[in-house]
Design a protein around this motif. Structure first.
Motif, PDB file in Angstrom:
ATOM      1  N   GLU A 147      13.410 -39.716 -16.313  1.00  0.00           N
ATOM      2  CA  GLU A 147      12.450 -38.568 -16.114  1.00  0.00           C
ATOM      3  C   GLU A 147      11.768 -38.181 -17.098  1.00  0.00           C
ATOM      4  O   GLU A 147      10.424 -38.050 -17.217  1.00  0.00           O
ATOM      5  CB  GLU A 147      13.366 -37.457 -15.263  1.00  0.00           C
ATOM      6  N   TYR A 148      12.517 -37.867 -18.250  1.00  0.00           N
ATOM      7  CA  TYR A 148      11.902 -37.203 -19.169  1.00  0.00           C
ATOM      8  C   TYR A 148      11.005 -38.184 -20.073  1.00  0.00           C
ATOM      9  O   TYR A 148       9.806 -37.840 -20.176  1.00  0.00           O
ATOM     10  CB  TYR A 148      12.946 -36.679 -20.422  1.00  0.00           C
ATOM     11  N   ASP A 197       7.596 -38.757 -17.805  1.00  0.00           N
ATOM     12  CA  ASP A 197       6.736 -37.583 -18.049  1.00  0.00           C
ATOM     13  C   ASP A 197       6.022 -37.796 -19.263  1.00  0.00           C
ATOM     14  O   ASP A 197       4.783 -37.301 -19.372  1.00  0.00           O
ATOM     15  CB  ASP A 197       7.564 -36.226 -17.731  1.00  0.00           C
ATOM     16  N   GLU A 198       6.639 -38.057 -20.374  1.00  0.00           N
ATOM     17  CA  GLU A 198       5.879 -38.146 -21.523  1.00  0.00           C
ATOM     18  C   GLU A 198       5.024 -39.387 -21.752  1.00  0.00           C
ATOM     19  O   GLU A 198       3.910 -39.214 -22.416  1.00  0.00           O
ATOM     20  CB  GLU A 198       7.013 -38.362 -22.798  1.00  0.00           C
ATOM     21  N   LEU A 236       3.348 -40.574 -19.215  1.00  0.00           N
ATOM     22  CA  LEU A 236       2.389 -40.156 -18.344  1.00  0.00           C
ATOM     23  C   LEU A 236       1.424 -39.292 -19.110  1.00  0.00           C
ATOM     24  O   LEU A 236       0.273 -39.379 -18.844  1.00  0.00           O
ATOM     25  CB  LEU A 236       2.869 -39.416 -16.952  1.00  0.00           C
ATOM     26  N   SER A 237       1.943 -38.380 -19.868  1.00  0.00           N
ATOM     27  CA  SER A 237       1.163 -37.217 -20.952  1.00  0.00           C
ATOM     28  C   SER A 237       0.445 -38.206 -21.722  1.00  0.00           C
ATOM     29  O   SER A 237      -0.872 -37.925 -21.884  1.00  0.00           O
ATOM     30  CB  SER A 237       2.104 -36.577 -21.583  1.00  0.00           C
ATOM     31  N   PRO A 284       5.303 -45.409 -15.396  1.00  0.00           N
ATOM     32  CA  PRO A 284       5.382 -44.213 -14.429  1.00  0.00           C
ATOM     33  C   PRO A 284       4.715 -44.956 -12.929  1.00  0.00           C
ATOM     34  O   PRO A 284       3.839 -45.697 -13.095  1.00  0.00           O
ATOM     35  CB  PRO A 284       4.696 -43.095 -14.695  1.00  0.00           C
ATOM     36  N   GLN A 337       2.311 -43.347 -11.203  1.00  0.00           N
ATOM     37  CA  GLN A 337       0.859 -43.268 -11.428  1.00  0.00           C
ATOM     38  C   GLN A 337       0.320 -44.213 -11.937  1.00  0.00           C
ATOM     39  O   GLN A 337      -0.935 -44.768 -11.661  1.00  0.00           O
ATOM     40  CB  GLN A 337       0.759 -41.897 -12.163  1.00  0.00           C
TER      41      GLN A 337
END
Length: 558
Positions: A69-70, A73-74, A76-77, A161, A163
């Motif tokens: 999960e972490y 998110d990173e 995706l950033s 991810p 997205q």
């Protein structure tokens, strides 16, 4: 000629060949050296912040450390927000560095370079449209084909991810669509080019080797088959949310929606719904793959809703379009800062236009929030269409407005044949308007039928200012047009608002049912109308006002 003379001639030719070969080798060496020097200069010219961003991005992509999960998110950033920030700071007037210039910075990581190439191409296409050439379009096809083939035929040893995976699929279909339109425009041009480069490009377009319909469909089918997504969904097996299996299953799922889009673009609406028929939980919000990505969710419902509309499944079209519009209204904050913000706003406006057409042809209740927004956007046009359909003076105002709305809201169709004879978009709109014209007298007849329980056919024909034979034909037309294929969740109570989350079967499923609020039959010369009592939904009214007052209280507290 003597043997000695012949030997001298052959020796002279060999020396000439060797000299020419040495010259060519020397020229190639110089060319490669110059190219290498140019690439090194381009690498050196990359700003330090961009270099740091690329190296950190590549290390994170290749790293398997940290929780899924972490890490997601990173990633995706880096992929979304940081890429956009650096683009705005350094590349507003120029393009991102070439793949060769970036390669030394990322240890020639093939996966990263492929994904970087896609990002750089997206930036060029969206920000520097004038620099898009045929060569770039052809190269982009090779990039996507290579990436998808590595997934379909190789081992998947990376994770991305959802997205990001959706954006890859979304751009793949968009580039196919835009290239097909470009190719159609060039091949249909009456004035042929005279320069050699344009003639060569025209010849390559005729060969249909890159971004061909068959090639794109094969890539999507290969991804679907490799992921076994159809059987997984039909057996209701859980889908992975991380790891290499997540990449394969998610790309397979998105390929189903890609097939939906491609079939819609070429006018095969049955094939479009058939492509996603294994997605039986389309209306299910929690847990579905398309729910993870808002743009995917909206795309699925838009194309399914449009297919329902042109297949004369107005009841299902209204349910589908109203459902996604209600969902988008509740989740504006999600796509507010996305690079796809403009696309989402346009798609929302298109859905409202399609809903205006569907509700004009088949009036029914929708969510109050959606209804209020629809009235603000298209209230006047809907009133004009309804007045036109209810009038007996033969006005075509309703069909002109339907054509106008449809031209704005329909997909950007492409012809499956090269070159196309005529405007394929115009043909699709003309076909729909022709179907709508067949229902010209239906709205007016229904308004009169609701006033009676029993009435003679001649008397009703007189009130509608027509003769008995013509009126009998119009009644037959109304009876036929009132029968639609309706999904299972709608058959329980098609006179009111039904929760679409209780859907049974895929988007293609359904049975013929009377979807009209005026049920009748003709017995001899008498028309008998069934008693109609609309069901009042008090619960919806209370829920709507509760939410309304909660919003007022929140605004006052701020």
């Amino acid at each position: 000629m003597s043997d000695e003379g012949e030997w001298q001639t052959q020796t002279s030719k060999k020396n000439q060949w060797h000299n020419q070969s040495n010259d060519d080798s020397s020229n190639n060496h110089k060319s490669n050296k110059a190219q290498k020097s140019k690439t090194e200069d381009e690498t050196t010219a990359i700003p330090d912040q961009v270099k740091q961003y690329l190296t950190s991005f590549q290390k994170l992509l290749s790293s398997q450390s940290g929780s899924d999960e972490y890490r997601g998110d990173e990633l995706l950033s880096y992929y979304d927000s940081q890429f956009n920030k650096i683009s705005e700071k350094y590349f507003t007037t120029t393009t991102w560095p070439s793949e060769k210039a970036v390669a030394p910075l990322v240890d020639n990581d093939e996966l990263f370079l492929t994904l970087y190439n896609q990002l750089a191409t997206r930036h060029l296409v969206t920000k520097h449209t004038s620099k898009v050439t045929y060569k770039l379009r052809a190269q982009s096809y090779g990039t996507y084909e290579s990436f998808f083939d590595s997934v379909s035929y190789g081992e998947v040893n990376f994770d991305l991810p959802s997205q990001w995976l959706w954006d890859i699929m979304d751009e793949f279909i968009y580039y196919f669509q835009s290239f097909s339109q470009y190719r159609q425009k060039r091949l249909s041009a009456q004035q042929q080019p005279s320069d050699a480069a344009s003639l060569e490009e025209l010849e390559q377009l005729k060969q249909d080797k890159v971004w061909s319909l068959r090639g794109v469909l094969d890539i999507l089918e290969n991804l679907i088959n490799k992921s076994k997504i159809r059987s997984t969904l039909q057996n209701k097996e859980p889908l992975s949310t991380s790891g290499s299996k997540h990449v394969l299953q998610t790309l397979g799922y998105f390929s189903l929606i890609g097939l939906l889009r491609v079939n819609s673009l070429v006018g095969d609406y049955y094939g479009a719904l058939q492509a996603v028929d294994c997605i039986e939980d389309m209306y299910k919000v929690e847990g579905s793959v398309h729910h993870r990505v808002l743009a995917c969710h909206a795309t699925l419902f838009y194309y399914v809703g449009y297919a329902y509309l042109v297949m004369r499944r107005y009841n299902d079209a209204v349910r589908c379009l109203a459902s996604i519009l209600n969902y988008l209204n509740r989740n504006k904050q999600i796509y507010n800062k996305s690079y796809q913000y403009d696309n989402m706003i346009r798609l929302s406006e298109q859905c409202y236009a399609l809903l205006a057409i569907a509700l004009t042809l088949y009036p029914q209740r929708v969510d109050p929030n959606v209804r209020n927004t629809l009235r603000e956007m298209y209230g006047e046009k809907m009133r004009r269409m309804q007045r036109s359909l209810l009038s007996n003076n033969g006005t075509n105002d309703a069909f002109a407005i339907i054509e106008e709305l449809l031209r704005f809201a329909c997909p950007k169709f492409i012809s499956p044949h090269l070159p196309s004879n005529g405007d394929f978009v115009k043909l699709q709109i003309k076909t729909f308007v022709h179907e709508a014209k067949q229902q010209k007298h239906c709205a007016n007849m229904k308004s009169y039928l609701k006033l009676y329980s029993t009435i003679s056919l001649d008397k009703l024909a007189d009130q509608l200012e027509t003769d008995s034979d013509t009126f009998r034909q119009n009644l037959t037309c109304l009876k036929h047009k009132s029968r639609q294929v309706v999904r299972a969740e709608d058959q329980s109570d098609h006179h009111g608002v039904v929760d679409s989350a209780n859907a049974v079967g895929g988007p293609l499923s359904g049975d013929l049912a009377n979807a009209s609020d005026a049920e009748f039959y003709v017995e001899g010369d008498v028309v008998r109308v069934a008693d109609f009592k609309p069901y009042k939904h008090y619960g919806e009214w209370f829920i709507y006002n509760i939410h309304k007052f909660e919003n007022i209280i929140e605004n006052l507290e701020k």
